[in-house]
Motif scaffolding. Structure first.
Motif, PDB file in Angstrom:
ATOM      1  N   ALA A 106       0.861  -1.177   0.000  1.00  0.00           N
ATOM      2  CA  ALA A 106       0.000   0.000   0.000  1.00  0.00           C
ATOM      3  C   ALA A 106       0.896   1.226   0.000  1.00  0.00           C
ATOM      4  O   ALA A 106       2.008   1.188   0.533  1.00  0.00           O
ATOM      5  N   GLU A 107       0.433   2.309  -0.554  1.00  0.00           N
ATOM      6  CA  GLU A 107       1.279   3.488  -0.708  1.00  0.00           C
ATOM      7  C   GLU A 107       1.840   3.942   0.637  1.00  0.00           C
ATOM      8  O   GLU A 107       1.099   4.158   1.594  1.00  0.00           O
ATOM      9  N   ASN A 108       3.164   4.060   0.686  1.00  0.00           N
ATOM     10  CA  ASN A 108       3.916   4.516   1.856  1.00  0.00           C
ATOM     11  C   ASN A 108       3.792   3.613   3.078  1.00  0.00           C
ATOM     12  O   ASN A 108       4.094   4.032   4.198  1.00  0.00           O
ATOM     13  N   GLU A 109       3.367   2.373   2.868  1.00  0.00           N
ATOM     14  CA  GLU A 109       3.356   1.370   3.931  1.00  0.00           C
ATOM     15  C   GLU A 109       4.301   0.247   3.511  1.00  0.00           C
ATOM     16  O   GLU A 109       4.109  -0.369   2.466  1.00  0.00           O
ATOM     17  N   PRO A 110       5.342  -0.041   4.286  1.00  0.00           N
ATOM     18  CA  PRO A 110       6.342  -1.008   3.825  1.00  0.00           C
ATOM     19  C   PRO A 110       5.847  -2.454   3.853  1.00  0.00           C
ATOM     20  O   PRO A 110       5.148  -2.864   4.782  1.00  0.00           O
ATOM     21  N   LEU A 111       6.207  -3.175   2.812  1.00  0.00           N
ATOM     22  CA  LEU A 111       6.123  -4.630   2.829  1.00  0.00           C
ATOM     23  C   LEU A 111       7.406  -5.109   3.492  1.00  0.00           C
ATOM     24  O   LEU A 111       8.502  -4.869   2.976  1.00  0.00           O
ATOM     25  N   VAL A 112       7.305  -5.737   4.656  1.00  0.00           N
ATOM     26  CA  VAL A 112       8.476  -6.164   5.421  1.00  0.00           C
ATOM     27  C   VAL A 112       8.473  -7.680   5.532  1.00  0.00           C
ATOM     28  O   VAL A 112       7.472  -8.273   5.949  1.00  0.00           O
ATOM     29  N   LEU A 113       9.590  -8.299   5.167  1.00  0.00           N
ATOM     30  CA  LEU A 113       9.681  -9.754   5.207  1.00  0.00           C
ATOM     31  C   LEU A 113      10.902 -10.188   6.006  1.00  0.00           C
ATOM     32  O   LEU A 113      11.982  -9.593   5.894  1.00  0.00           O
ATOM     33  N   ALA A 114      10.715 -11.227   6.800  1.00  0.00           N
ATOM     34  CA  ALA A 114      11.830 -11.858   7.497  1.00  0.00           C
ATOM     35  C   ALA A 114      12.658 -12.644   6.494  1.00  0.00           C
ATOM     36  O   ALA A 114      12.117 -13.300   5.598  1.00  0.00           O
ATOM     37  N   ALA A 115      13.972 -12.579   6.655  1.00  0.00           N
ATOM     38  CA  ALA A 115      14.892 -13.372   5.837  1.00  0.00           C
ATOM     39  C   ALA A 115      15.395 -14.530   6.693  1.00  0.00           C
ATOM     40  O   ALA A 115      16.233 -14.343   7.586  1.00  0.00           O
ATOM     41  N   GLU A 116      14.854 -15.700   6.432  1.00  0.00           N
ATOM     42  CA  GLU A 116      15.205 -16.891   7.212  1.00  0.00           C
ATOM     43  C   GLU A 116      16.247 -17.710   6.450  1.00  0.00           C
ATOM     44  O   GLU A 116      16.031 -18.073   5.292  1.00  0.00           O
ATOM     45  N   TRP A 117      17.363 -17.975   7.084  1.00  0.00           N
ATOM     46  CA  TRP A 117      18.400 -18.807   6.479  1.00  0.00           C
ATOM     47  C   TRP A 117      17.985 -20.264   6.645  1.00  0.00           C
ATOM     48  O   TRP A 117      17.899 -20.778   7.751  1.00  0.00           O
TER      49      TRP A 117
END
Length: 200
Positions: free
Chosen positions: A66-77
């Motif tokens: 959504a505009e100006n709302e971050p898509l944040v994802l965990a980076a799992e090894w």
């Protein structure tokens, strides 16, 4: 705006939403968000446990664009099953099809190419799935390690803004990198596209 179904897999990482009720996610997030060296060039300060709990709940809701709302994802090894950092994508302007990427990784895992590997997927999503025209990355000019990540991604250094922000009691310079959709198309590797994890 449509996204491939989560989770996404790279060569070594699984990119997925944070899990608000997972104690391992909380431990892993707090392990890097509590470190002063992680916040050296960020606007934020080291987190205490309560801050990390609130941050985890907030991050777990950021799974749409959504505009100006971050898509944040965990980076799992996948080799360890633990979260080693996070990547984000922000839609800055729907009208002008502008986006911004960012990343934060635990310093113990720096130098392994994880930030570059995860960020390539975010560029693929930005350009190939969301149809953005331009994606940028902004950073403190002193953060040369982060600049090298953007350069490895093929992003172009566009600007060096002198003392444009007052951060943590001092004037700081900002550097801006960017890439256009046609530049991504010229260098993209289909193998970098997000792969949906196979069902168990």
């Amino acid at each position: 705006m449509p996204l491939p179904d989560f989770p996404w897999e790279t060569t070594r990482l699984t990119l997925r939403p944070f899990r608000p009720d997972d104690p391992d996610d909380l431990d892993d997030l707090h392990a890097y968000r509590s470190r002063p060296d992680v916040h050296r060039y960020l606007y934020t300060e080291p987190a205490d446990r309560a801050d990390s709990e609130a941050n985890l709940r907030k991050k777990s809701r950021w799974t749409v664009v959504a505009e100006n709302e971050p898509l944040v994802l965990a980076a799992e090894w996948r080799a360890t099953g633990r979260v080693v950092g996070e990547v984000n994508l922000v839609l800055r302007s729907r009208e002008h099809r502008q986006g911004e990427i960012g990343y934060v990784f635990h310093p113990d895992f720096h130098g392994r190419g994880f930030a570059t590997e995860a960020s390539r997927v975010m560029l693929a999503v930005a350009f190939d799935s969301l149809g953005l025209h331009r994606v940028c990355g902004r950073l403190d000019a002193r953060n040369t390690a982060s600049a090298r990540v953007l350069e490895r991604l093929g992003m172009r250094r566009e600007a060096h803004l002198r003392e444009n922000e007052w951060v943590k009691g001092e004037w700081t310079d900002e550097v801006v990198y960017a890439m256009l959709a046609r530049e991504w198309a010229a260098r993209r590797d289909p193998a970098e596209a997000p792969r949906q994890a196979e069902a168990p």
